[in-house]
Every structure is written in C-alpha cells, then in structure tokens.
Design a protein around this motif. Structure first.
Motif, short mmCIF file in Angstrom:
data_model
loop_
_atom_site.label_atom_id
_atom_site.label_comp_id
_atom_site.label_asym_id
_atom_site.label_seq_id
_atom_site.Cartn_x
_atom_site.Cartn_y
_atom_site.Cartn_z
N LYS A 172 0.84 -1.19 0.00
CA LYS A 172 0.00 0.00 0.00
C LYS A 172 0.88 1.24 0.00
N ALA A 173 0.54 2.20 -0.86
CA ALA A 173 1.37 3.39 -1.03
C ALA A 173 0.60 4.65 -0.70
N PHE A 174 1.30 5.60 -0.06
CA PHE A 174 0.76 6.94 0.12
C PHE A 174 1.37 7.82 -0.96
N LEU A 175 0.53 8.40 -1.81
CA LEU A 175 0.97 9.26 -2.90
C LEU A 175 0.63 10.70 -2.54
N ALA A 176 1.64 11.50 -2.26
CA ALA A 176 1.44 12.92 -1.96
C ALA A 176 1.73 13.72 -3.21
N PHE A 177 0.69 14.20 -3.87
CA PHE A 177 0.86 14.95 -5.11
C PHE A 177 0.99 16.44 -4.79
N SER A 178 2.20 16.94 -4.99
CA SER A 178 2.50 18.33 -4.68
C SER A 178 3.77 18.71 -5.42
N GLY A 179 4.29 19.88 -5.11
CA GLY A 179 5.62 20.22 -5.63
C GLY A 179 5.63 21.19 -6.78
N LYS A 180 5.75 20.71 -8.01
CA LYS A 180 6.09 21.59 -9.12
C LYS A 180 4.88 22.23 -9.78
N GLY A 181 4.22 21.52 -10.71
CA GLY A 181 3.03 22.07 -11.32
C GLY A 181 1.78 21.71 -10.53
N ASP A 182 0.61 22.14 -11.03
CA ASP A 182 -0.65 21.76 -10.39
C ASP A 182 -1.05 20.38 -10.87
N PHE A 183 -1.46 19.51 -9.95
CA PHE A 183 -1.76 18.11 -10.27
C PHE A 183 -2.71 17.98 -11.46
N PHE A 184 -3.83 18.64 -11.43
CA PHE A 184 -4.83 18.46 -12.48
C PHE A 184 -4.40 19.08 -13.81
N ALA A 185 -3.50 20.04 -13.79
CA ALA A 185 -3.01 20.65 -15.03
C ALA A 185 -2.04 19.75 -15.77
N GLY A 186 -1.63 18.65 -15.15
CA GLY A 186 -0.62 17.78 -15.74
C GLY A 186 -1.17 16.69 -16.64
N TYR A 187 -2.49 16.59 -16.77
CA TYR A 187 -3.06 15.57 -17.65
C TYR A 187 -4.42 16.03 -18.15
N ARG A 188 -4.88 15.45 -19.25
CA ARG A 188 -6.18 15.79 -19.82
C ARG A 188 -7.29 15.15 -18.99
N ARG A 189 -8.42 15.82 -18.91
CA ARG A 189 -9.54 15.30 -18.15
C ARG A 189 -9.94 13.91 -18.64
N SER A 190 -9.87 13.70 -19.95
CA SER A 190 -10.28 12.41 -20.53
C SER A 190 -9.41 11.25 -20.06
N GLU A 191 -8.18 11.54 -19.58
CA GLU A 191 -7.29 10.48 -19.10
C GLU A 191 -7.73 9.92 -17.75
N ARG A 192 -8.43 10.71 -16.97
CA ARG A 192 -8.96 10.29 -15.67
C ARG A 192 -7.89 9.63 -14.80
N LEU A 193 -6.75 10.29 -14.72
CA LEU A 193 -5.62 9.75 -13.97
C LEU A 193 -5.95 9.55 -12.50
N LEU A 194 -6.58 10.53 -11.87
CA LEU A 194 -6.90 10.40 -10.45
C LEU A 194 -7.82 9.21 -10.22
N SER A 195 -8.84 9.06 -11.06
CA SER A 195 -9.76 7.93 -10.91
C SER A 195 -9.03 6.60 -11.04
N ALA A 196 -8.14 6.51 -12.03
CA ALA A 196 -7.40 5.26 -12.24
C ALA A 196 -6.54 4.91 -11.04
N LEU A 197 -5.87 5.90 -10.46
CA LEU A 197 -5.01 5.64 -9.30
C LEU A 197 -5.82 5.23 -8.09
N LEU A 198 -7.02 5.76 -7.97
CA LEU A 198 -7.86 5.45 -6.81
C LEU A 198 -8.46 4.06 -6.88
N HIS A 199 -8.24 3.36 -7.98
CA HIS A 199 -8.62 1.95 -8.06
C HIS A 199 -7.50 1.05 -7.53
N ARG A 200 -6.34 1.66 -7.25
CA ARG A 200 -5.20 0.90 -6.72
C ARG A 200 -5.22 0.92 -5.19
#
Length: 290
Positions: free
Chosen positions: A53-81
């Motif tokens: 089990k991993a803790f993913l802290a998304f922070s730092g450089k750019g804004d998390f949501f600005a780093g991928y297209r909405r259609s990619e649904r990256l956050l949703s995909a990671l939350l299935h892990r």
C-alpha cells in the motif's frame, strides 16, 4: 489514523510539469509551464515495484490536475489501486473529482487547496474557482486545509482576498481559511501589523495563521534513521527519482520513465533534519529518532 501512516511506502510525487497560474511568490523558479508530466504507466511502475500500500502525496512543481487531460482520468485510475492520496492543488482545474465514487473519495486522505487570489483576479477566474472550491469543500471539507499565501508581494490585495473569501466561500460553506506566511519573504513591521489586524477583523472566517517550521520536531534530536531511498521517495515530472534531494548520496535513485529504481536495504543515518521532506516523513510517523 494519520494519512499515510499505515502505508508501506510514501511517494512525494511532483507529477505535473505545468501550472495554470503565475504567482509572484511561487517557490518554483521558473514556474512550470508545458514541461513533461507523469502518466498512469509511470506511477503504476512504482506501485507494481513496491507491491505494498502506497501513500501518494501529489505536490511540488506544477498543479496536479493541469498535468493531464480530463479524458485520461488519472486520479480515478489511481484510486482503483491500493493507495492513499494527498492532493495539493490550486482549484482552477478539478477534472473528474466531482464524479468520484464514495469509496474513491475515502482514499483521498488529505487535501490542501490554496486560494491564489491575485492570480484568480488577474485571470478572471473568480467564478470557476468559487464553483470548484464549493465542490471540493462539499466532498472533502473535513479532510481539507484551505489556505491563502500572505506574501508581502501581494500585500495590497490581502484585504480584497479575505473579503472575496468571506462573501463567496465562508458565507456559503462555513469553511474557514488558513493564512499562510510566505516561507521565503518575512514581513515588515507594517506587514505584521496588517496581518494581525485582518486576522482579528475576519476572525469568523479565518482559522489561524500558519508558519512553516521544518526543524521544530527535531530540535532535541541529534540524528535520525530516515527511510529516504528505502520507503520514501521524491518523484519528479521528468521521471527522476530521489530518496532525498538534499543529501547527495540519496539524490540519484533512477527514473520512472526509464522504468528503473534503486532501493536502499537499510535506513539512512542523518543529522540534517531541516528540510521539507524531513517534516513530511515525520508527519507520516516513519522517522526513527535517536
């Protein structure tokens, strides 16, 4: 339970190479614009490598949501892990957040939403930021810190910012705001006076004033045994992996885009506990004091 404390590995992930804003007090120089970002495959490589089990802290450089297209649904995909997630965002984009299922929302254990009022006003984002902030508060308000940076560079807008927040957010949600001191720019005597005056004036909607202090938890500690490069890593938008960006021998641990990573067998004995990463690891309960 503290977010991330029950996870086998903690990953501080600066996944995005782009930010929608241009805040004058940004700690990133230059501000990330249209640089590479991590995709699902890059992060999945890490999760598959550690098999815990991993803790993913998304922070730092750019804004998390600005780093991928909405259609990619990256956050949703990671939350299935098998993960817990922390998000540090500016609220201009929230992509699929409003569509997340309750069981996915439960895995978002912490969230920092920052109101960068000078940029919100300059870029005419008042309406969209307000709408997004209300969605975030409605869905994760209890686990969310909502703050604004009280930098001397935008001191002329402090009062306007709090008036805006009081009217558009606090009056409708009851969510209080934290006033965060600019870590790189101390205030003048005039600035300190104005800060305290505004805190008192907006006492209903202001929760507190926050001052970063990365050394406080280690003042009586000669050294620690640190999990950096063993079960704590920084991952950058370029794919570069670091156990600790401040200790040369821990600064080169591979690259997720090349699907390579080097993991230490033992904890690292360190007496330089004065950085942001030290504070994060301590908060996760993974630092061994000696």
């Amino acid at each position: 339970m503290t977010p991330g404390s029950g996870c086998g590995v903690a990953l501080f992930v600066s996944s995005s190479g782009h930010c929608t804003l241009d805040c004058p007090y940004c700690i990133i120089h230059p501000i990330a614009k249209r640089e590479p970002s991590l995709d699902y495959g890059d992060i999945a490589f890490l999760l598959d490598t550690f098999k815990t089990k991993a803790f993913l802290a998304f922070s730092g450089k750019g804004d998390f949501f600005a780093g991928y297209r909405r259609s990619e649904r990256l956050l949703s995909a990671l939350l299935h892990r098998d993960v817990e997630i922390g998000l540090d965002i500016n609220g201009v984009l929230i992509h699929e957040f409003s569509e997340l299922l309750p069981e996915q929302l439960d895995k978002i254990r912490s969230m920092n939403l920052t109101m960068h009022y000078q940029q919100i006003k300059e870029k005419h984002l008042q309406r969209i930021w307000t709408e997004n902030a209300k969605i975030l508060i409605d869905r994760k308000g209890d686990e969310m810190l909502l703050g604004t940076i009280m930098s001397p560079l935008v001191m002329d807008l402090w009062e306007d910012a709090l008036l805006f927040y009081d009217k558009e957010i606090f009056s409708k949600t009851g969510k209080r705001i934290v006033l965060i001191r600019d870590i790189n720019r101390p205030l003048s005597e005039e600035g300190e006076g104005l800060l305290m005056s505004l805190k008192d004036r907006f006492s209903d909607s202001v929760e507190r004033i926050h001052q970063e202090d990365f050394e406080d938890a280690f003042r009586d500690c000669d050294h620690v045994l640190c999990p950096a490069a063993r079960s704590y890593f920084r991952i950058w938008n370029t794919g570069h992996i670091q156990g600790c960006p401040n200790i040369p021998e821990l600064a080169q641990c591979g690259n997720v885009k090349e699907r390579s990573i080097s993991v230490r067998d033992e904890l690292f004995r360190c007496s330089q506990t004065r950085y942001c990463d030290c504070n994060i690891i301590e908060a996760l309960g993974k630092m061994v004091h000696c």
